[in-house]
Design an enzyme around this catalytic site. Structure first.
Site, PDB file in Angstrom:
ATOM      1  N   TYR A 138       0.859  -1.183   0.000  1.00 23.49           N
ATOM      2  CA  TYR A 138       0.000   0.000   0.000  1.00 23.49           C
ATOM      3  C   TYR A 138       0.891   1.228   0.000  1.00 23.49           C
ATOM      4  CZ  TYR A 138      -3.511   3.379   1.630  1.00 23.49           C
ATOM      5  OH  TYR A 138      -4.349   4.463   1.751  1.00 23.49           O
ATOM      6  N   ASP A 231       9.308   2.626   0.357  1.00 25.61           N
ATOM      7  CA  ASP A 231       8.200   3.293   1.030  1.00 25.61           C
ATOM      8  C   ASP A 231       8.286   2.923   2.506  1.00 25.61           C
ATOM      9  OD1 ASP A 231       5.949   4.351   2.063  1.00 25.61           O
ATOM     10  OD2 ASP A 231       4.559   3.443   0.618  1.00 25.61           O
ATOM     11  N   LYS A 259       3.724   8.960   8.902  1.00 22.93           N
ATOM     12  CA  LYS A 259       3.363   8.386  10.207  1.00 22.93           C
ATOM     13  C   LYS A 259       4.248   8.904  11.348  1.00 22.93           C
ATOM     14  CE  LYS A 259       0.416   5.038   8.233  1.00 22.93           C
ATOM     15  NZ  LYS A 259       0.475   4.145   7.105  1.00 22.93           N
TER      16      LYS A 259
HETATM   17  C1  LIG Z   1      -0.013   4.694   5.629  1.00 24.48           C
HETATM   18  C2  LIG Z   1       0.838   4.446   4.447  1.00 24.48           C
HETATM   19  C3  LIG Z   1       0.863   5.294   3.336  1.00 24.48           C
HETATM   20  C4  LIG Z   1      -0.084   6.460   3.215  1.00 24.48           C
HETATM   21  O1  LIG Z   1       0.163   7.425   4.174  1.00 24.48           O
HETATM   22  P1  LIG Z   1      -1.032   8.476   4.526  1.00 24.48           P
HETATM   23  O2  LIG Z   1      -0.383   9.423   5.477  1.00 24.48           O
HETATM   24  O3  LIG Z   1      -2.133   7.665   5.100  1.00 24.48           O
HETATM   25  O4  LIG Z   1      -1.410   9.113   3.239  1.00 24.48           O
HETATM   26  C5  LIG Z   1       1.769   5.044   2.329  1.00 24.48           C
HETATM   27  N1  LIG Z   1       2.589   3.998   2.386  1.00 24.48           N
HETATM   28  C6  LIG Z   1       2.611   3.144   3.421  1.00 24.48           C
HETATM   29  C7  LIG Z   1       3.589   2.020   3.455  1.00 24.48           C
HETATM   30  C8  LIG Z   1       1.716   3.324   4.481  1.00 24.48           C
HETATM   31  O5  LIG Z   1       1.694   2.456   5.493  1.00 24.48           O
END
Ligand SMILES: *Cc1c(COP(=O)(O)O)cnc(C)c1O
Length: 417
Positions: A138, A231, A259
């Protein structure tokens, strides 16, 4: 129950009664009133040991005293300026010191914005269109990556409204599969801009890379002039001070974070090697902008958070994680259950399948009905985990031995039931 009434009310005004899909679960989600340390409290007067932790940001627990203090100070000084501040330099320096691949950083407002911008930058750098992502990973809620993603999509990994023209340049392959990468690159290397990967998949439960897999991705992308994007929106400042790239000793070209970076306030960032980062406007011509980029409140919370992270902190978190995983394994053994305990450091998950989970396909063999029963059972015992089999549980600084023991007792009882 007030939560139940509020949910009925909320559904009239907010689609599905929530502002992000994973938050809605049957029969109704509890509504939060306040939170502190390892606990979150609802409007019905109940408290829970929290392993959701807002889906990852709160590595120092809810309402961390030092973060609160820093935010209070900043609030007195204003909430947004539209001009640069010295604190942004301070936070950038700290990120660069901690994160191995970071020479420069651009602060944005969310992980979604970070991956969107990283992909644009990789395309601009290579002049190629295609990006490669892994099934079940994701990277936020924007169009280019909304193909077979995990996370809050809750079994709806693709979305109507995303045109095929947009995602035709997004190629999907299974995680932890060497042959899939080699073959893809053999076929299409001239057209690929980037491989984007969650070094530890955290939006389909928790799936670590096979030994050597990230190294293999590093080598094959180097050899073929493909940009490697980690990511690390979850793993950044979670697995180690320098994230998964420090934990596994692999330097990507670009990294996206979010985060934990904002210490519980909205924030994301894109960082990487200077030759890439200098292409971003206004130093270069790859456009990226945001009204709230580098917001002083988020930056203050981020600074107060990052300053508290050091090796002994990660050792402590990791010990707690090991204790939980070992505890759950022992319970499974005692009860003769073949489920999978997954995770590393302060991330863990229990998959309701007898298959070892190495990719999306394996994760999907889990019995989600059993998971839902387990979730509700834990909730009844005062333990809050994310309501989906395909999310990951997190531990914070403030999770005490008592919390962990109570949780293991609750898990033991939930699995019996
Ligand atoms: C949560 C998440 C995102 C998206 O971040 P948001 O601040 O919710 O837009 C992207 N990549 C990873 C791996 C995530 O866990």
């Amino acid at each position: 129950m007030r939560s139940q009434d509020l949910f009925e009310e909320s559904k009239k005004y907010l689609p599905g009664g929530v502002d992000s899909p994973v938050r809605a679960y049957e029969p109704y989600p509890f509504f939060a009133e306040r939170a502190e340390g390892s606990h979150i409290y609802d409007v019905d007067g109940r408290g829970y040991i929290d392993y959701c932790l807002a889906y990852g940001p709160l590595v120092l627990g809810h309402a961390n005293p030092k973060v609160k203090e820093a935010v209070k100070e900043q609030i007195e000084l204003g909430s947004a300026y539209g001009v640069p501040t010295e604190k942004e330099i301070e936070l950038a320096k700290l990120v660069i010191k901690k994160v191995p691949c970071a020479d420069m950083v651009r602060f944005v407002n969310s992980g979604t914005e970070a991956t969107m911008s990283a992909i644009r930058l990789a395309r601009a750098y290579t002049g190629n269109k295609k990006i490669v992502k892994f099934e079940g990973s994701y990277h936020g809620a924007h169009d280019y990556v909304l193909v077979k993603s995990g996370s809050g999509a809750m079994g709806l990994p693709d979305s109507p409204g995303v045109p095929g023209e947009t995602t035709k340049n997004t190629i999907l392959i299974p995680f932890n599969d060497y042959g899939a990468v080699t073959q893809l690159i053999d076929d299409q290397k001239e057209e690929i801009a980037a491989i984007i990967v969650e070094p530890v998949m955290g939006n389909i439960g928790c799936i670590p890379p096979k030994e050597g897999y990230l190294n293999f991705l590093r080598e094959i992308t180097n050899e073929n002039n493909i940009v490697l994007i980690f990511d690390e929106v979850i793993t950044g400042f979670r697995l180690a001070e320098g994230g998964a790239q420090e934990y596994y000793g692999i330097k990507p070209d670009l990294v996206t974070m979010g985060k934990i970076l904002g210490g519980g306030y909205p924030m994301g960032s894109l960082a990487g090697k200077r030759e890439y980062m200098e292409m971003i406007a206004p130093s270069g011509n790859v456009y990226q902008a945001g009204t709230f980029n580098g917001n002083p409140i988020s930056v203050s919370a981020g600074l107060a958070t990052l300053k508290q992270l050091d090796d002994s902190f990660y050792k402590d978190l990791s010990d707690k994680g090991n204790y939980m995983r070992k505890g759950i394994s022992d319970i499974l053994d005692e009860q003769g259950l073949q489920y999978q305990v997954a995770g590393l450091s302060s991330m863990f998950q229990l998959y309701f399948t007898d298959k070892k989970v190495m990719d999306y396909k394996d994760a999907k063999t889990s019995n989600t009905e059993k998971f839902t029963k387990y979730f509700h059972n834990l909730l009844g015992a005062g333990v809050f985990i994310p309501p989906s089999q395909f999310e990951c549980c997190f531990i914070s600084l403030f999770h005490s031995e008592e919390d962990l023991e109570h949780t293991l007792e609750a898990i033991e009882q939930a699995l019996k039931d």
